[in-house]
Design a protein around this motif. Structure first.
Motif: not given
Length: 250
Positions: A159, A182, A185-186, A214, A234-236, A238
């Motif tokens: 990132w 991923l 999702l971004a 992730v 949080r991303w996991q 999602r």
């Protein structure tokens, strides 16, 4: 347990050995899979590089045979046995998920065909074993120019602010399914960047794959803060929400 697919569309126990040319794996959690269609497409495209049976019927049968309960990590293979190629399925329980990862720099990537998962399986298995012996979890692969490519079983992303970056796609990189999911999702594709480990010293770095999802890198690349783990989880969540019952269409 291993089962072999025959050209007439029937399963049988697989007692044969052989040379593995292509593999693919995905996590099955209570019958649901993330990105099964993408895994199937990647496997089919890789198999098309080698002479052998078509994959449509095989992948449909694999989807229908996946367990509806528990956590599993099946592996499909294209295997050369003598003068023939066969398609094979291994039904394997899924190892426990880990939330973080430590990387060990293995130096310049020496895979013979990086874009095909399976051809360099023995080499990557040996690298990962060397990483574990060195107190890490995964081997980090670098390009001849010293740029970060991927791990021995993972894609690598990082990132910069709110923008997700990763190594440029191409013949030197495995097309990672979880990396693509991923990026979606971004809200945009992963931004391509050639970066050395030194150029990633101050940014959060993740490894991503089908089994673990992730995982922030805590050692060996980038920088890690405890807050990074909360963001990654949080991303996991999602990612996990994308899982569905697998279907193969032709």
């Amino acid at each position: 347990m291993s089962r072999q697919w025959w050209d007439d569309g029937a399963w049988s126990p697989s007692g044969e050995t052989g040379s593995v040319r292509v593999i693919d794996s995905w996590l099955v959690d209570e019958g649901r899979v993330r990105g099964f269609g993408r895994h199937a497409q990647r496997f089919a495209e890789a198999c098309s590089r080698f002479s052998g049976p078509g994959t449509d019927g095989f992948l449909r049968a694999v989807a229908e045979s996946l367990p509806a309960r528990g956590r599993w990590f099946p592996r499909v293979e294209l295997v050369e046995t003598g003068s023939r190629t066969r398609l094979r399925l291994w039904r394997r329980p899924a190892p426990p998920r880990t939330r973080t990862v430590r990387l060990w720099n293995s130096g310049t990537d020496r895979r013979s065909l990086p874009a095909v998962k399976g051809v360099d399986l023995d080499h990557l298995t040996a690298l990962r074993a060397a990483a574990v012996a060195a107190g890490a979890d995964e081997a980090l692969l670098l390009s001849p120019e010293g740029h970060v490519l991927e791990g021995s079983t993972t894609s690598i992303v990082w990132w910069r602010g709110d923008v997700l970056h990763g190594p440029p796609p191409g013949p030197g990189l495995l097309p990672g399914v979880t990396r693509v999911l991923l990026g979606e999702l971004a809200g945009e594709d992963v931004v391509s960047e050639c970066a050395t480990p030194a150029e990633l010293t101050d940014v959060p770095v993740w490894t991503v794959n089908a089994l673990h999802g992730v995982r922030p890198v805590t050692e060996g690349l980038g920088r890690f803060l405890e807050a990074d783990l909360t963001v990654a989880e949080r991303w996991q969540s999602r990612l996990e929400a994308l899982a569905s019952i697998p279907v193969v269409t032709t």
